[in-house]
Design a protein around this motif. Structure first.
Motif, PDB file in Angstrom:
ATOM      1  N   PRO A  43       0.759  -1.145   0.057  1.00  0.00           N
ATOM      2  CA  PRO A  43      -0.064   0.055   0.041  1.00  0.00           C
ATOM      3  C   PRO A  43       0.975   1.230  -0.193  1.00  0.00           C
ATOM      4  CG  PRO A  43      -0.425  -1.360   1.848  1.00  0.00           C
ATOM      5  CD  PRO A  43       0.595  -2.205   1.117  1.00  0.00           C
ATOM      6  N   TRP A  48       4.012  -5.083  -4.326  1.00  0.00           N
ATOM      7  CA  TRP A  48       2.911  -6.231  -3.604  1.00  0.00           C
ATOM      8  C   TRP A  48       3.717  -7.377  -3.486  1.00  0.00           C
ATOM      9  CZ3 TRP A  48      -1.156  -4.230  -1.518  1.00  0.00           C
ATOM     10  CH2 TRP A  48      -1.616  -2.906  -1.918  1.00  0.00           C
ATOM     11  N   LYS A  51       0.187  -9.422  -0.426  1.00  0.00           N
ATOM     12  CA  LYS A  51      -1.099  -8.791  -0.544  1.00  0.00           C
ATOM     13  C   LYS A  51      -2.154  -9.321   0.781  1.00  0.00           C
ATOM     14  CE  LYS A  51      -2.599  -7.037  -4.580  1.00  0.00           C
ATOM     15  NZ  LYS A  51      -3.260  -7.476  -6.005  1.00  0.00           N
ATOM     16  N   GLY A  52      -2.916  -8.419   1.340  1.00  0.00           N
ATOM     17  CA  GLY A  52      -3.796  -9.160   2.442  1.00  0.00           C
ATOM     18  C   GLY A  52      -3.501  -8.469   3.701  1.00  0.00           C
ATOM     19  N   ASP A  53      -3.814  -9.097   4.783  1.00  0.00           N
ATOM     20  CA  ASP A  53      -3.156  -8.820   6.222  1.00  0.00           C
ATOM     21  C   ASP A  53      -2.799 -10.222   6.596  1.00  0.00           C
ATOM     22  OD1 ASP A  53      -5.421 -10.030   6.802  1.00  0.00           O
ATOM     23  OD2 ASP A  53      -6.320  -7.976   7.705  1.00  0.00           O
ATOM     24  N   SER A  57      -3.601 -13.802   3.229  1.00  0.00           N
ATOM     25  CA  SER A  57      -2.807 -13.065   2.369  1.00  0.00           C
ATOM     26  C   SER A  57      -2.247 -13.953   1.266  1.00  0.00           C
ATOM     27  CB  SER A  57      -1.376 -12.359   3.075  1.00  0.00           C
ATOM     28  OG  SER A  57      -0.392 -13.612   3.645  1.00  0.00           O
ATOM     29  N   ARG A  58      -1.728 -13.384   0.249  1.00  0.00           N
ATOM     30  CA  ARG A  58      -1.055 -14.104  -0.884  1.00  0.00           C
ATOM     31  C   ARG A  58       0.202 -13.450  -1.088  1.00  0.00           C
ATOM     32  NH1 ARG A  58      -5.909 -13.072  -4.107  1.00  0.00           N
ATOM     33  NH2 ARG A  58      -4.526 -11.271  -5.318  1.00  0.00           N
ATOM     34  N   VAL A 171      -2.005  -2.197   7.849  1.00  0.00           N
ATOM     35  CA  VAL A 171      -2.046  -2.500   6.782  1.00  0.00           C
ATOM     36  C   VAL A 171      -3.096  -1.489   5.852  1.00  0.00           C
ATOM     37  CG1 VAL A 171      -2.054  -4.094   4.645  1.00  0.00           C
ATOM     38  CG2 VAL A 171      -1.138  -4.686   6.966  1.00  0.00           C
ATOM     39  N   PHE A 172      -4.069  -1.425   6.412  1.00  0.00           N
ATOM     40  CA  PHE A 172      -5.270  -0.889   5.785  1.00  0.00           C
ATOM     41  C   PHE A 172      -5.791   0.408   6.342  1.00  0.00           C
ATOM     42  CE2 PHE A 172      -5.859  -5.100   4.724  1.00  0.00           C
ATOM     43  CZ  PHE A 172      -6.373  -4.906   3.286  1.00  0.00           C
TER      44      PHE A 172
END
Lengths: 299, 288
Positions: A43, A48, A51-53, A57-58, A171-172
């Motif tokens: 972010p 990336w 990705k995710g938290d 995640s990936r 993260v978000f």
């Protein structure tokens, strides 16, 4: 008293030098900060890698990872099992079966930096805490959460879980979790020694389960060198795990096998005699010499 | 000191006490958490779930692991994760139609990103998604009901002409104009929220709501007579009666359609007359 608190680790610093007396602490902080950096680099910088938290995640848009505790909650909430989630949880579980269950707590979870901070400040200021919680609270909470998920059919703990909430908001974008985190800091510093991670957090209890079988373990390999300074007990977040390994009978393993051990390595850092090392669980018991049996008598 | 029997009793007491304490604490925690979960059980009216989310929000919440991968892969920043201060269950994805509606991407990246199946991977056609249902909730404010032309919701609708259609009716206020009223059809509405987002009013008159809130349902036993009649091919109760009216000569009453009309035999044989039944037909004929 305050001077006594400052004495902790002094011997180690003198014998091994500052850097070696802080080796595992520095490595842990590096690991924890790297995990955060990996998650926020997407972010913030558009890189990336993940990705995710930390719930799921990936990695590089291909490898799924899923927090095994969150996954278990979805199972109890009777959600249909999705393959991606299962694979992600399996990868994570296998990782902690190798690296040590609560290695998650000491090396990955960002809350650890907050509670470690509260504890070291508490120790330096020599604050006496009044609330004595039982460590088994964690198990009770864990049971209650799983039962609650079963009864309500939803991930009830994830509504309030400060650990995943803070990880997510890192993260978000920050919401309200800093306030919860601050409460945990104050609670640990003034009210209950190692209160959150050591006595309440059910997530840590969950990760102690694979920890019971995990490969990577702290080993009191040179326990015959122990000079009974007791400093490892002071710095250890779960002091009850040390004794069976350090003071066990000669025929017993010097490896700390308790799932509660977080592999944080603070005992290794603080020991001037280099009693502890990080090794695997299958170390054969050292058949010790006469002096160990004498020590047991003196205890 | 104490006999073995006394010691035994003491141990039993201790065991029972610790068990009771543990069970009590467990029950307390479980109850507390269940109570905590209650407000999160129903979705607030203005919060919509991403495509493919289960119709029952509790089913969605049991599967969603709150990882935000759907949020990350949404190209329009429609989705966001709820924080503790939102009314939506913390960490779960949602969107508000009036802020940013769903653009209904054909490849549905949010569903593809979901690792948990909380967004149903079986959803491959975005037109099949049911994120909510648009409701023209304030007919007093909607300017179409004032007889003004707007139709913005109709025109912006991605399932155009199907999810929202226009219905003409008589404008009683002027007596000579039409009201052109948007109508939502739940068979087609995906709940993307573009109509709510586009509504020209300061506060939208058409709003997208979670389906369980917006949709009524007749009881399962409820039957519509005319549908049953069509299925059976004849009236199910009494035999159909031919209605008898005292009509003027040369006129019939078509009671299943047009109503009063000239009997077929009496219709003018040729079209020479400039005064046809309908003035519109005359206009359409043009000048000769």
């Amino acid at each position: 008293m305050a001077t006594k608190a400052l004495q902790i680790g002094k011997d180690a610093r003198q014998q091994k030098g500052w850097l070696r007396a802080h080796k595992w602490l520095l490595l842990r902080r590096l690991s924890q900060l790297s995990v955060i950096a990996l998650f926020v680099s997407g972010p913030l910088l558009g890189a990336w890698l993940i990705k995710g938290d930390m719930s799921s995640s990936r990695v590089l848009d291909t490898i799924p990872l899923t927090d095994a505790f969150v996954f278990l909650q979805t199972l109890f909430a009777m959600a249909p099992v999705e393959q991606t989630l299962l694979i992600g949880a399996a990868i994570v579980t296998v990782f902690y079966l190798i690296a040590g269950g609560r290695t998650y707590c000491a090396w990955v979870c960002p809350i650890n930096m907050v509670t470690d901070g509260a504890e070291s400040l508490r120790r330096k200021l020599n604050i006496k805490t009044r609330i004595n919680l039982s460590r088994s609270n964690r198990s009770i909470l864990l049971g209650a959460i799983l039962l609650g998920s079963l009864f309500t059919g939803t991930l009830i703990y994830e509504l309030v879980n400060p650990v995943t909430m803070f990880q997510r908001e890192l993260v978000f974008g920050m919401g309200f979790s800093w306030a919860i985190l601050f409460s945990i800091f104050i609670f640990d510093m003034f009210f209950s020694k190692r209160g959150w991670c050591g006595h309440l957090c059910p997530m840590g209890k969950f990760y102690s389960l694979p920890g019971k079988l995990s490969l990577l373990r702290v080993n009191a390999s040179k326990r015959d060198q122990c000079n009974d300074c007791m400093e490892c007990y002071v710095v250890c977040p779960e002091p009850q795990v040390i004794k069976p390994a350090l003071k066990g009978a000669a025929s017993e393993t010097p490896v700390i096998l308790s799932g509660d051990c977080t592999n944080c390595g603070q005992c290794i850092d603080v020991c001037a005699k280099d009693v502890f090392t990080l090794s695997h669980r299958f170390t054969t018991p050292i058949t010790e010499k006469l002096e160990s049996s004498q020590r047991e008598v003196s205890l | 000191m104490s006999t073995p029997a006394q010691k035994n009793q003491q141990q039993r007491r201790q065991f029972l006490e610790s068990m009771t304490r543990g069970a009590g604490a467990l029950a307390l925690f479980a109850t507390g958490l269940s109570v905590l979960s209650r407000p999160a059980r129903s979705l607030p009216a203005q919060a919509l779930r991403p495509p493919g989310a289960a119709a029952d929000d509790l089913d969605f919440q049991s599967a969603c692991v709150r990882c935000g991968l759907c949020v990350r892969d949404c190209p329009y920043d429609t989705l966001r994760l709820a924080t503790w201060v939102d009314d939506v269950a913390a960490g779960t994805p949602f969107f508000e139609a009036r802020k940013i509606p769903c653009e209904m991407c054909e490849d549905i990246p949010c569903v593809k990103a979901c690792p948990s199946g909380a967004l149903d991977p079986a959803l491959t056609n975005i037109d099949d998604s049911r994120m909510g249902l648009a409701v023209l909730i304030d007919q007093e404010a909607c300017i179409a009901f004032q007889g003004l032309r707007c139709e913005v919701c109709f025109n912006i609708c991605p399932v155009q002409g199907k999810a929202i259609s226009l219905k003409r009716s008589h404008n009683v206020r002027t007596g000579k104009h039409a009201l052109i009223i948007p109508e939502v059809h739940s068979d087609y509405c995906t709940g993307c929220g573009k109509c709510e987002h586009a509504c020209i009013l300061q506060e939208a008159a058409i709003k997208v709501m979670p389906i369980q809130l917006a949709k009524g349902e007749a009881g399962k036993h409820y039957r519509l007579g005319w549908e049953e009649k069509q299925k059976a091919g004849a009236s199910l109760v009494t035999p159909d009666q031919q209605h008898q009216y005292n009509l003027p000569e040369g006129v019939i009453y078509d009671y299943e359609g047009e109503g009063l009309k000239p009997a077929p035999a009496l219709q003018p044989a040729n079209d020479d007359t400039p005064f046809k039944q309908s003035a519109l037909d005359r206009l359409n004929q043009g000048f000769k």
